[in-house]
Design a protein around this motif. Structure first.
Motif, PDB file in Angstrom:
ATOM      1  N   UNK A  29      38.683 -19.261  38.959  1.00  0.00           N
ATOM      2  CA  UNK A  29      39.800 -18.622  38.256  1.00  0.00           C
ATOM      3  C   UNK A  29      39.300 -17.870  37.012  1.00  0.00           C
ATOM      4  N   UNK A  33      40.008 -14.005  36.500  1.00  0.00           N
ATOM      5  CA  UNK A  33      40.622 -13.576  35.241  1.00  0.00           C
ATOM      6  C   UNK A  33      39.760 -12.527  34.535  1.00  0.00           C
ATOM      7  N   UNK A  45      54.176 -11.290  39.172  1.00  0.00           N
ATOM      8  CA  UNK A  45      54.591 -12.681  38.968  1.00  0.00           C
ATOM      9  C   UNK A  45      53.942 -13.642  39.970  1.00  0.00           C
ATOM     10  N   UNK A  48      50.458 -14.450  38.829  1.00  0.00           N
ATOM     11  CA  UNK A  48      50.509 -15.334  37.662  1.00  0.00           C
ATOM     12  C   UNK A  48      50.866 -16.769  38.059  1.00  0.00           C
ATOM     13  N   UNK A  49      51.759 -16.893  39.012  1.00  0.00           N
ATOM     14  CA  UNK A  49      52.125 -18.234  39.490  1.00  0.00           C
ATOM     15  C   UNK A  49      50.936 -18.866  40.218  1.00  0.00           C
ATOM     16  N   UNK A  51      47.826 -18.310  39.710  1.00  0.00           N
ATOM     17  CA  UNK A  51      46.824 -18.714  38.711  1.00  0.00           C
ATOM     18  C   UNK A  51      47.190 -20.070  38.108  1.00  0.00           C
ATOM     19  N   UNK A  52      48.479 -20.275  37.927  1.00  0.00           N
ATOM     20  CA  UNK A  52      48.911 -21.542  37.325  1.00  0.00           C
ATOM     21  C   UNK A  52      48.716 -22.731  38.278  1.00  0.00           C
ATOM     22  N   UNK A  53      48.696 -22.449  39.585  1.00  0.00           N
ATOM     23  CA  UNK A  53      48.469 -23.547  40.531  1.00  0.00           C
ATOM     24  C   UNK A  53      47.091 -24.176  40.307  1.00  0.00           C
ATOM     25  N   UNK A  54      46.131 -23.354  39.864  1.00  0.00           N
ATOM     26  CA  UNK A  54      44.781 -23.908  39.623  1.00  0.00           C
ATOM     27  C   UNK A  54      44.843 -25.005  38.574  1.00  0.00           C
ATOM     28  N   UNK A  55      45.683 -24.783  37.570  1.00  0.00           N
ATOM     29  CA  UNK A  55      45.843 -25.782  36.505  1.00  0.00           C
ATOM     30  C   UNK A  55      46.403 -27.085  37.085  1.00  0.00           C
ATOM     31  N   UNK A  56      47.381 -26.945  37.973  1.00  0.00           N
ATOM     32  CA  UNK A  56      47.995 -28.134  38.579  1.00  0.00           C
ATOM     33  C   UNK A  56      46.998 -28.848  39.491  1.00  0.00           C
TER      34      UNK A  56
END
Lengths: 130, 124
Positions: A29, A33, A45, A48-49, A51-56
């Motif tokens: 990621x 980025x 969007x 961006x969503x 990308x946030x899955x990587x955090x989860x």
């Protein structure tokens, strides 16, 4: 208790694999980025969503790594007790089972907690103001 | 321009919020550690809005919020929690600590922009 040694080795292996996955996912990621920033790309969007899955994913894997550490620690305590006094083994195995059950319960709780909206079937996007 | 600070131990989360807010008329500062942001606030930084994660090592979002409320300059600064946590009791805990709102990850970019616009009373 050879079976516990095997179990410990298996848990260690799973932990190592998960740590590698967390690191690879993070590197991936960061590179994506970097590419987006370097080329001044505008992301939508959905990206961006994603990308946030990587955090989860990282949070979920780190929670199970914590559970593995806790299980390995409980197994180590039991093995040590067993080596020193076989008479204590029965009592210790009950404690081990309790510890493993508690670890599993905590890990299952974290699975729910760290999923965010991705685990909610009826999730809406409204932000809650107090 | 109003100063918005984001605190999250996840670089991915910070990268996402940076992309979302890049077109907004705000100044953004990002921190991966709440204690570093707190130190800068104590040294004189005065954010207009603070958006923080909850689960972070060393200092979590609630501890950060409690500490902010003890600093005169951020006693009433609006704070939003941006987290994967969805439990009602945690939201209540946040509300009791003076939290302005609760955003669940993964956030909807348009909704995050709207929330910042609303809290800072920026032109829509």
């Amino acid at each position: 208790m050879l079976i516990l040694n095997s179990l410990d080795s298996l848990l260690e292996h799973i932990k190592n694999v998960q740590e590698d996955v967390v690191n690879l996912s993070h590197d991936s990621i960061v590179k994506i980025n970097g590419f987006i920033e370097k080329n001044n790309l505008e992301v939508d969007d959905d990206v961006l969503t994603a990308m946030q899955y990587q955090d989860i994913v990282s949070q979920q894997l780190n929670a199970t790594i914590e559970a593995i550490d806790s299980m390995r620690s409980a197994i180590e305590v039991f093995s040590h007790t067993y080596k020193n006094d076989e008479n204590l083994a029965t009592e210790s195995i009950t404690k081990l089972q309790e510890k493993l059950d508690a670890t599993l319960k905590e890990a299952q709780d974290k699975k729910d907690r760290f999923s965010g909206k991705s685990a909610l079937e009826d999730a809406d996007d409204a932000i809650e103001f107090f | 321009m109003p100063l918005v600070i984001f605190v999250d131990d996840s670089e991915t989360a910070l990268a996402s919020t940076k992309m979302v807010t890049s077109s907004m008329p705000i100044e953004v500062k990002q921190y991966t550690e709440a204690q570093v942001a707190l130190a800068e606030i104590k040294a004189g930084m005065t954010p207009d809005l603070i958006i923080t994660d909850l689960n972070m090592p060393v200092m979590n979002g609630f501890e950060f919020l409690k500490a902010l409320r003890e600093v005169p300059s951020t006693k009433r600064t609006p704070c939003l929690m941006l987290t994967t946590e969805t439990k009602a009791e945690l939201k209540q805990q946040g509300k009791a600590l003076g939290l302005t709102g609760w955003i669940v990850k993964p956030f909807n970019p348009a909704q995050l922009k709207q929330a910042i616009t609303r809290v800072l009373r920026l032109p829509a």
